[in-house]
Enzyme design. Sequence first.
Site, PDB file in Angstrom:
ATOM      1  CD  GLU A 188      -2.544   1.272   2.705  1.00 36.46           C
ATOM      2  OE1 GLU A 188      -3.057   0.189   3.074  1.00 36.46           O
ATOM      3  OE2 GLU A 188      -2.658   2.344   3.344  1.00 36.46           O
ATOM      4  CD  GLU A 193      -2.889   7.346   5.558  1.00 37.67           C
ATOM      5  OE1 GLU A 193      -3.912   6.726   5.888  1.00 37.67           O
ATOM      6  OE2 GLU A 193      -1.734   6.974   5.856  1.00 37.67           O
TER       7      GLU A 193
END
Length: 513
Positions: A188, A193
């Site tokens: 991933e 974020e």
Amino acid sequence: MPAIPFRVTLLALAAATTACGGGSSGGNSDGITDIPEDPVETRPERCLEDPQNSGYCLVWQDEFSGDAIDSEKWTHEQNCTGGGNNEAQCYVDDRDNSWVADDMLHIKAIREDAVGPGKTDDDPDYDPEDTSGSGTYTSARLRSKGLGDWKYGRFEMRAKLPHGQGSWPAFWMLPTDWEYGGWPLSGEIDILEAVNLKVGGEDRIHGTLHFGDEWPGNVHSGEAYRIPGDLNPADGFHDYAVEWEEGEIRWYVDGDHYATQTSDGWYSSAALDNPLAPFDRTFHLILNLAVGGDWPANVNDGGIDESAFPQEFQIDHVRVYQCSEDFETGRGCASTDGDFVSNPGHTPPEAPDNAGDELVIFNGEIRAPYQWYTYTDGGTVDFETVEVGGDYGDAGRITYNTDAGIGFFQSVDAYDLSDYTYVKFDLRVLEEPADAGSAALTFRADCGHPCTSGDYPLDMPPLDQWTHFEIPMADLVDGGLNAKAVDTPFVISPVWGNQDGAVLQVDNVRLAR
């Protein structure tokens, strides 16, 4: 921002010279010498514009300039699974939660109860009409899977982030085909974020990789970044990007290169013989706004501040570039100012401390890093260490109070056990299953679901007699075991469906070279 031409073709012109006397060698009939033009460079077919000076060329973009989300570039995921992180939202395809207006994509999280599918969209049992999942917020998660999938490139978003306790916007990538197995075996890439912006002065963004082994052997590595000038990402638009090439991934904010990770610090336990895995396969883009979950709930003020919602994630554009210098590896177009954090990441775990010519798993006691686990589809499989005396001292006793269970020694990490030749163990049957006439044993070794050796049948040994077993690793490999990434070298049970009442003892469980 318009692309800057990477190469300009120059047309070379020459002044004519008149031949004196009887003419000149290499000239044409009117006395003008031919000077060949430079070859004209053509734009690579996949490039939407001429390559930039860096060598990157635009291959995909969404400027969100229409009046609807482009269904040829994005699809909505629709589920109420909690994202695997105990998040509070249901993801829906609703104009109240995601829309295009004012040349921007808007993703909005709203406080409202909702129900929806309890499985992810890629689960083979996914049913869009399912209402077994629930959430206390609605939001949106868009992905480019099947519409925009790439291996290597520069992935860039300009956006203004939401804020408040419980807000969790993300711009990230997942593998399209999961070739190394389920999360995080296939990796991933988190481009951006942020959680709980403006709560207690929170102003960090994060760039992270996830990889390693199945939970709980999964690992991650990344860096936090603060925008210079005490600017909060929730107060204005900023550019967030990664550049991903063979063996290296770099993170950027507003063009500032702030972190790098290399293949020396990542791995997939499903492919320990491939130093580039898992970040050498095709990935796609995801844009979403989650609410709550394990991460935001455990930092800043904790939990979710309902009064902070609704919150909106505003995306001005998303662009994908690839390196025209070498599309295959993505190398040759890197941009860096030399002032960044080189994150060491994680390397595969080393072999257990007692590994040598023999790797001991159990010899009257369970040897680290292994632990005993059981799985049942009803009932129990009980394990205890008991004194048996004689040559065996202490042994492990396994009691089956089910017809559908297994017991196994497993480690958190997967290890390369390919140098070992046999799995050896001693076993004694104290009690046979209820149907003694069809009693038999099944053995296997596992390397992370769905990787396994498959079932290896064993005859049920005589009652109340120690029997020594030696199972060739080559046979387990032939059955499908990846011996370079084994986390469960010993799984034993009576055959499925005929187990209840069986009592086994095991000892001297080990691998031998």
